[in-house]
Design an enzyme around this catalytic site. Structure first.
Site, short mmCIF file in Angstrom:
data_model
loop_
_atom_site.label_atom_id
_atom_site.label_comp_id
_atom_site.label_asym_id
_atom_site.label_seq_id
_atom_site.Cartn_x
_atom_site.Cartn_y
_atom_site.Cartn_z
N SER A 41 42.61 45.13 38.86
CA SER A 41 43.11 46.49 38.66
C SER A 41 42.84 47.28 39.92
O SER A 41 41.94 46.89 40.71
CB SER A 41 42.36 47.14 37.49
OG SER A 41 42.56 48.54 37.48
N TYR A 101 35.05 49.31 31.89
CA TYR A 101 36.27 48.69 32.41
C TYR A 101 36.20 48.54 33.94
O TYR A 101 36.46 47.46 34.49
CB TYR A 101 37.49 49.54 32.01
CG TYR A 101 38.82 48.97 32.43
CD1 TYR A 101 39.45 47.99 31.67
CD2 TYR A 101 39.45 49.40 33.60
CE1 TYR A 101 40.67 47.46 32.06
CE2 TYR A 101 40.66 48.88 33.99
CZ TYR A 101 41.27 47.91 33.22
OH TYR A 101 42.49 47.39 33.61
C1 BGC Z 1 44.34 50.46 33.39
C2 BGC Z 1 45.38 51.46 32.97
C3 BGC Z 1 45.55 52.53 34.04
C4 BGC Z 1 45.71 51.92 35.42
C5 BGC Z 1 45.71 52.97 36.52
C6 BGC Z 1 44.70 49.92 34.76
O1 BGC Z 1 43.81 48.94 35.16
O2 BGC Z 1 44.26 49.42 32.43
O3 BGC Z 1 45.02 52.05 31.75
O4 BGC Z 1 46.69 53.32 33.74
O5 BGC Z 1 44.68 50.99 35.67
O6 BGC Z 1 44.66 53.89 36.40
#
Ligand code: BGC
Length: 267
Positions: free
Chosen positions: A152, A165
């Protein structure tokens, strides 16, 4: 022309929806035989399977919770039984359990780390065992195997209210790089994709109303949300021999989210 992943078996975790479904369809369209892993929605996994089959592709669905070692081993066993081997692992299964840090329960922390990080460890370990056993098959690929970790932008962008996360994705970054360093000599390539905001169920709240969508666009220089197909294309490239000299990187696919858009008219 030979399709980019012709004759290769791709296992995509969390492929019943969102980015995983997009990657599964993109890889099938390039000739890969796809294992659509899912944990809780057989109907959704079947839908992805049907779409792939209707388009002339080959796939099958396998249920497994990626954080459960026994279920991961069983998923690989079934994959080998059906398709003989695995050439590509897309470590995609992931979730969010958001909360203010001081109110975050141990369960919210553990669950996210278990799926997003430990799940990637368990699935990658089994894939690498198989890549080492089988080695390079030149008619299929220059590599003995490829792993793509779904990371991410939050492997580098801190995220208030989402500490579990962001920590899991920071962990994925070092897991990916350490595996890449360890197995590059054996011709195994390990890379990540770092998606920005992609239109999937995980971030529904961020794009469902015009107000939230406009807020979101402030973070995206390209002024559009990403689609699962944007990630599918990147995943096909990373898994293909076109990317044979690419190892240990995160390919950000984020419409420029990492370009500090707050500075566009500020600073
Ligand atoms: C998340 C999303 C978010 C994106 C940008 C991703 O890794 O799961 O919820 O919109 O990152 O912030």
């Amino acid at each position: 022309m030979k399709r980019k992943l012709e004759g290769q078996v791709a296992l995509v975790t969390g492929a019943s929806s969102g980015i995983g479904a997009g990657v599964a369809k993109a890889m099938a369209a390039e000739g890969a035989t796809v294992v659509i892993n899912y944990s809780s929605s057989p109907e959704k996994a079947e839908k992805v399977l049907n779409e792939i089959q209707r388009a002339g592709g080959t796939a099958l669905t396998i249920k497994a919770d990626v954080s459960n070692e026994k279920e991961v081993l069983a998923m690989y066993e079934e994959t080998f039984k059906q398709f003989g081997t695995v050439d590509i692992l897309v470590n995609n299964a992931g979730l969010q359990k958001d909360n203010k840090f001081h109110e975050m329960s141990l369960d919210e922390w553990n669950r996210v780390i278990a799926i997003n990080l430990t799940g990637q460890f368990l699935c990658a370990r089994e894939a690498i065992k198989e890549f080492l056993r089988r080695g390079v098959v030149p008619s299929k690929s220059k590599a003995a195997g490829k792993i793509i970790c779904m990371s991410s932008v939050h492997e580098v962008i801190p995220w208030a209210g989402h500490a579990n996360y962001a920590a899991s994705k920071g962990g994925v970054m070092m897991l990916m790089k350490s595996m890449a360093q360890e197995y590059a000599p054996m011709k195994i390539r390990v890379n990540s994709i770092g998606p920005g905001a992609i239109r999937t169920p995980i971030n529904h709240a961020a794009w469902q109303t015009p107000e939230s969508y406009n807020q979101l666009l402030k973070l995206i220089p390209q002024k559009r949300i990403g689609e699962a197909e944007d990630i599918g294309g990147a995943a096909v490239w990373l898994a293909s021999d076109d990317a044979d000299y690419v190892n240990g990187i995160t390919l950000f696919v984020d419409g420029g989210m990492l370009l500090y858009p707050g500075f566009e008219d500020n600073g």
